[in-house]
Design a protein around this motif. Structure first.
Motif, PDB file in Angstrom:
ATOM      1  N   VAL A 136       9.813   9.322  -3.276  1.00 33.43           N
ATOM      2  CA  VAL A 136      10.087   8.335  -2.549  1.00 33.43           C
ATOM      3  C   VAL A 136       8.740   7.211  -2.266  1.00 33.43           C
ATOM      4  N   VAL A 137       7.536   7.457  -3.092  1.00 31.85           N
ATOM      5  CA  VAL A 137       6.715   6.677  -3.658  1.00 31.85           C
ATOM      6  C   VAL A 137       6.909   5.956  -4.675  1.00 31.85           C
ATOM      7  N   ALA A 138       7.923   6.740  -5.747  1.00 28.27           N
ATOM      8  CA  ALA A 138       8.556   5.498  -6.841  1.00 28.27           C
ATOM      9  C   ALA A 138       9.482   4.681  -5.974  1.00 28.27           C
ATOM     10  N   LEU A 139      10.795   5.088  -5.102  1.00 24.52           N
ATOM     11  CA  LEU A 139      11.539   4.385  -4.687  1.00 24.52           C
ATOM     12  C   LEU A 139      10.784   2.937  -3.947  1.00 24.52           C
ATOM     13  N   MET A 140      10.077   3.059  -3.420  1.00 24.55           N
ATOM     14  CA  MET A 140       9.485   1.752  -1.941  1.00 24.55           C
ATOM     15  C   MET A 140       8.829   1.266  -3.432  1.00 24.55           C
ATOM     16  N   THR A 141       8.249   1.371  -4.593  1.00 26.59           N
ATOM     17  CA  THR A 141       7.392   0.697  -5.961  1.00 26.59           C
ATOM     18  C   THR A 141       8.796   0.493  -6.615  1.00 26.59           C
ATOM     19  N   LYS A 142      10.038   0.232  -6.156  1.00 24.87           N
ATOM     20  CA  LYS A 142      11.337   0.035  -6.819  1.00 24.87           C
ATOM     21  C   LYS A 142      12.251  -1.206  -6.211  1.00 24.87           C
ATOM     22  N   LEU A 143      12.047  -0.534  -4.385  1.00 24.96           N
ATOM     23  CA  LEU A 143      11.861  -1.945  -3.440  1.00 24.96           C
ATOM     24  C   LEU A 143      11.554  -2.949  -3.842  1.00 24.96           C
ATOM     25  N   VAL A 144      10.084  -3.076  -4.154  1.00 25.87           N
ATOM     26  CA  VAL A 144       9.205  -4.127  -3.579  1.00 25.87           C
ATOM     27  C   VAL A 144       8.956  -4.756  -5.206  1.00 25.87           C
ATOM     28  N   SER A 174       9.196  16.484  -3.201  1.00 25.12           N
ATOM     29  CA  SER A 174      10.297  15.033  -3.469  1.00 25.12           C
ATOM     30  C   SER A 174      10.029  13.935  -2.354  1.00 25.12           C
ATOM     31  N   ILE A 175       9.062  13.814  -1.255  1.00 27.80           N
ATOM     32  CA  ILE A 175       8.758  12.981  -0.513  1.00 27.80           C
ATOM     33  C   ILE A 175       7.280  12.022  -1.006  1.00 27.80           C
ATOM     34  N   ASN A 176       6.663  13.513  -2.105  1.00 25.43           N
ATOM     35  CA  ASN A 176       5.723  12.522  -2.401  1.00 25.43           C
ATOM     36  C   ASN A 176       5.596  12.169  -3.565  1.00 25.43           C
ATOM     37  N   SER A 177       6.574  12.236  -4.417  1.00 24.48           N
ATOM     38  CA  SER A 177       7.181  11.451  -5.674  1.00 24.48           C
ATOM     39  C   SER A 177       7.981  10.041  -5.767  1.00 24.48           C
ATOM     40  N   PHE A 184       0.875  -1.219   0.176  1.00 23.05           N
ATOM     41  CA  PHE A 184       0.426  -0.253   0.041  1.00 23.05           C
ATOM     42  C   PHE A 184       1.504   0.893   0.067  1.00 23.05           C
ATOM     43  N   ASN A 185       1.124   1.399  -1.008  1.00 23.16           N
ATOM     44  CA  ASN A 185       2.374   2.668  -1.217  1.00 23.16           C
ATOM     45  C   ASN A 185       1.694   4.230  -1.472  1.00 23.16           C
ATOM     46  N   ASN A 186       1.329   4.606  -0.199  1.00 21.88           N
ATOM     47  CA  ASN A 186       1.171   5.676  -0.069  1.00 21.88           C
ATOM     48  C   ASN A 186       1.449   7.059   0.536  1.00 21.88           C
ATOM     49  N   ALA A 187       3.254   5.649   0.265  1.00 20.76           N
ATOM     50  CA  ALA A 187       3.997   7.337   1.401  1.00 20.76           C
ATOM     51  C   ALA A 187       3.784   8.827   1.172  1.00 20.76           C
ATOM     52  N   GLY A 188       3.570  10.048   2.006  1.00 22.10           N
ATOM     53  CA  GLY A 188       3.503  10.910   1.289  1.00 22.10           C
ATOM     54  C   GLY A 188       3.275  11.892   2.544  1.00 22.10           C
ATOM     55  N   ILE A 189       3.118  13.055   2.402  1.00 21.82           N
ATOM     56  CA  ILE A 189       3.249  14.390   3.698  1.00 21.82           C
ATOM     57  C   ILE A 189       2.681  15.983   2.859  1.00 21.82           C
ATOM     58  N   ALA A 190       1.797  16.467   4.113  1.00 23.56           N
ATOM     59  CA  ALA A 190       1.134  17.306   3.992  1.00 23.56           C
ATOM     60  C   ALA A 190       1.723  18.262   5.223  1.00 23.56           C
TER      61      ALA A 190
END
Length: 80
Positions: A61-69, A56-59, A28-34
């Motif tokens: 980090v989501v891409a990096l997590m997807t790359k890992l998993v 950086s965090i909202n785009s 569930f790749n919902n990493a992000g901040i507001a």
């Protein structure tokens, strides 16, 4: 986990080593901040550093997590 520093290569490398030990079936790749101080983000009063951090965090980090998993999901034939 706090992912705000995952774009840092050293942090990413350490995180990647830990993630490779995991058997992840669903991401569930919902990493992000507001904006932390206000319910609605006021761009006019934001700093360029704050905007860069948010992007950086909202785009990134989501891409990096997807790359890992994602490779593990392919190996497990789970990717839909």
């Amino acid at each position: 986990m706090d992912l705000t520093s995952l774009a840092d290569p050293a942090v990413y490398d350490a995180f990647e080593k830990e993630m490779l030990k995991q058997n992840i079936a669903i991401l569930f790749n919902n990493a992000g901040i507001a904006e932390e101080k206000r319910a609605f983000w006021n761009y006019a009063n934001s700093t360029s550093a704050g905007i860069s951090r948010l992007i950086s965090i909202n785009s990134e980090v989501v891409a990096l997590m997807t790359k890992l998993v994602l490779p593990g999901l392919f190996i497990s034939n789970i990717v839909i």
